[in-house]
Design a protein around this motif. Sequence first.
Motif, PDB file in Angstrom:
ATOM      1  N   LEU A 222     -37.287  32.198 -11.631  1.00 38.29           N
ATOM      2  CA  LEU A 222     -36.603  31.009 -11.132  1.00 38.29           C
ATOM      3  C   LEU A 222     -36.359  31.120  -9.629  1.00 38.29           C
ATOM      4  O   LEU A 222     -36.613  30.177  -8.874  1.00 38.29           O
ATOM      5  CB  LEU A 222     -35.284  30.832 -11.884  1.00 38.29           C
ATOM      6  N   PHE A 223     -35.882  32.274  -9.193  1.00 38.55           N
ATOM      7  CA  PHE A 223     -35.621  32.469  -7.766  1.00 38.55           C
ATOM      8  C   PHE A 223     -36.921  32.478  -6.959  1.00 38.55           C
ATOM      9  O   PHE A 223     -36.957  31.969  -5.833  1.00 38.55           O
ATOM     10  CB  PHE A 223     -34.837  33.757  -7.530  1.00 38.55           C
ATOM     11  N   VAL A 224     -37.992  33.021  -7.533  1.00 40.47           N
ATOM     12  CA  VAL A 224     -39.293  33.005  -6.843  1.00 40.47           C
ATOM     13  C   VAL A 224     -39.762  31.563  -6.649  1.00 40.47           C
ATOM     14  O   VAL A 224     -40.232  31.182  -5.566  1.00 40.47           O
ATOM     15  CB  VAL A 224     -40.342  33.816  -7.627  1.00 40.47           C
ATOM     16  N   LEU A 225     -39.633  30.753  -7.695  1.00 37.78           N
ATOM     17  CA  LEU A 225     -40.037  29.348  -7.590  1.00 37.78           C
ATOM     18  C   LEU A 225     -39.203  28.609  -6.549  1.00 37.78           C
ATOM     19  O   LEU A 225     -39.723  27.784  -5.787  1.00 37.78           O
ATOM     20  CB  LEU A 225     -39.900  28.657  -8.954  1.00 37.78           C
ATOM     21  N   LEU A 226     -37.908  28.905  -6.493  1.00 39.88           N
ATOM     22  CA  LEU A 226     -37.046  28.257  -5.495  1.00 39.88           C
ATOM     23  C   LEU A 226     -37.417  28.698  -4.086  1.00 39.88           C
ATOM     24  O   LEU A 226     -37.414  27.888  -3.147  1.00 39.88           O
ATOM     25  CB  LEU A 226     -35.576  28.568  -5.780  1.00 39.88           C
ATOM     26  N   ILE A 227     -37.751  29.982  -3.922  1.00 38.93           N
ATOM     27  CA  ILE A 227     -38.189  30.484  -2.613  1.00 38.93           C
ATOM     28  C   ILE A 227     -39.477  29.798  -2.179  1.00 38.93           C
ATOM     29  O   ILE A 227     -39.690  29.513  -0.990  1.00 38.93           O
ATOM     30  CB  ILE A 227     -38.367  32.016  -2.654  1.00 38.93           C
ATOM     31  N   LEU A 228     -40.339  29.495  -3.162  1.00 39.21           N
ATOM     32  CA  LEU A 228     -41.604  28.799  -2.873  1.00 39.21           C
ATOM     33  C   LEU A 228     -41.407  27.301  -2.705  1.00 39.21           C
ATOM     34  O   LEU A 228     -42.376  26.552  -2.645  1.00 39.21           O
ATOM     35  CB  LEU A 228     -42.609  29.072  -3.996  1.00 39.21           C
TER      36      LEU A 228
ATOM     37  N   MET B 164     -36.372  24.868 -12.994  1.00 42.79           N
ATOM     38  CA  MET B 164     -35.612  25.130 -14.217  1.00 42.79           C
ATOM     39  C   MET B 164     -36.401  24.709 -15.447  1.00 42.79           C
ATOM     40  O   MET B 164     -36.384  25.389 -16.483  1.00 42.79           O
ATOM     41  CB  MET B 164     -34.276  24.381 -14.168  1.00 42.79           C
ATOM     42  N   LEU B 165     -37.091  23.581 -15.339  1.00 42.39           N
ATOM     43  CA  LEU B 165     -37.881  23.074 -16.466  1.00 42.39           C
ATOM     44  C   LEU B 165     -38.991  24.055 -16.830  1.00 42.39           C
ATOM     45  O   LEU B 165     -39.204  24.371 -18.017  1.00 42.39           O
ATOM     46  CB  LEU B 165     -38.473  21.713 -16.098  1.00 42.39           C
ATOM     47  N   ILE B 166     -39.698  24.562 -15.829  1.00 36.37           N
ATOM     48  CA  ILE B 166     -40.805  25.493 -16.065  1.00 36.37           C
ATOM     49  C   ILE B 166     -40.306  26.798 -16.683  1.00 36.37           C
ATOM     50  O   ILE B 166     -40.838  27.275 -17.690  1.00 36.37           O
ATOM     51  CB  ILE B 166     -41.556  25.778 -14.742  1.00 36.37           C
ATOM     52  N   VAL B 167     -39.261  27.366 -16.086  1.00 38.44           N
ATOM     53  CA  VAL B 167     -38.732  28.644 -16.586  1.00 38.44           C
ATOM     54  C   VAL B 167     -38.143  28.464 -17.986  1.00 38.44           C
ATOM     55  O   VAL B 167     -38.374  29.298 -18.880  1.00 38.44           O
ATOM     56  CB  VAL B 167     -37.676  29.201 -15.612  1.00 38.44           C
ATOM     57  N   GLY B 168     -37.381  27.396 -18.193  1.00 43.61           N
ATOM     58  CA  GLY B 168     -36.778  27.170 -19.498  1.00 43.61           C
ATOM     59  C   GLY B 168     -37.813  26.976 -20.586  1.00 43.61           C
ATOM     60  O   GLY B 168     -37.726  27.576 -21.665  1.00 43.61           O
TER      61      GLY B 168
END
Length: 435
Positions: free
Chosen positions: A14-20, A28-32
């Motif tokens: 989740l944090f990697v996606l937010l950094i990107l 959140m949708l992808i990780v969940g």
Amino acid sequence: MTPIAAGLTGIACLFVLLILRTPVAFAMLIVGFCGYWGLEGLKGAGGVLLTESYSAVSNYNLIVVPMFVLLGNISSAAGFSRGLYDAAFAWVGRFRGGLASASVLGCAVFAAVSGSSVATAVTLGKVALPEMKRLGYAPSLSTGSIAAGGTLGFLIPPSTGFVLYAILTEESIGRLFMAGILPGLLLTLLFMAAIWIIALRNPEAGPRGEAVSLSDRFRILGQAAPLLMVIFLSIGGIYAGIFTPVEASGIGAALVLLLALIQRRLSFADFKKAVLGTLSTSAMLYAIVIGANVLNPFFAVTHIPETLGQELGSLGLGAYGTLFVIILAYILLGMFMDGLSMLVITIPIVFPVVTGLGFDPVWFGVVAVIVIEMGMITPPVGLNVFVVRGVASDVPLTTIFRGVTPFLLAMIAGLLLIIAIPDIALLLPNTMFGK
């Protein structure tokens, strides 16, 4: 992979996606979805995606968001924010740092119709910053007061932060709205006290404005009275139990639109822009709620909240020691994440821990929102600082960050008072709804 390991991996992703720079809703949708798929299978993940998405968008209480956003957008487009600032300046402008204090007061009142920190900072910044520059205010004080005053939009009802918190925790929106009033007023007074101290130490930083006669003060206040009456009816109606927060949002939006049309202060182009802005903001918030609703079941099956509570309990810090650790974590996260992202990601994890310690969930909602507000003006992200920088393009970011430092100290003082005296947050909701 064990559920705990899957949960920690999901948080890291989740944090990697937010950094990107992936939009928080889709992160959140992808990780969940993928996390639930890995633990419970594709059929279970598909069921969660379908049911939780429908549950999110069909939530009646979410209507509060577009209605209050529309109320704020129309107020801004019709120029009502200028009237609020003029009224505040007429009463406090003659004191040292008066324009900065008027800006904070204007932010506090406009927060009661906007529900947005960014909208409050932008709207009042466009009105107040040129005036403070004209009178020779120190750039750090002028920009710092607007950036800090804008954060009140996240606390003073109607607050999008409280709406999301209520949906994530299944708490009452009405109780949370009432809980935000006294803390919002407290922070407003503390911000004004900080301005007074700055002007006392350095009179040139906040020179006095022109004195306004008593008759003119009441005349200018009368010009702002219609919008103040809308605010009073909306918030006062909730407190009196005349209507629900959802009904209050619709009534407030209708009244401010009627007011703008009667006074001929709203063109069709401005109305169209306000509606499109409302749709854009509402779509973003609905998407965030959907993403959070899909992420939460994943966290539930990983047992991350329970494990976190057990680990914190094993440290032997006690209830307030654990609360301090959680607040510190929020402050650190606030340096790198925006407020809404932090709220929807962390609340499902820390809320069971906080309630397990015996803290009132409504009171913690106020504490969490104030700490998130602090993140809006702390480096290196400080969303409100960048927003004010967009309005005052000639002021360096370092100057604005330096200017918000006294207000951060004021927020810490306010937070400590609310922790020490919970009734500051709970008096109104307990009076209205009972304990």
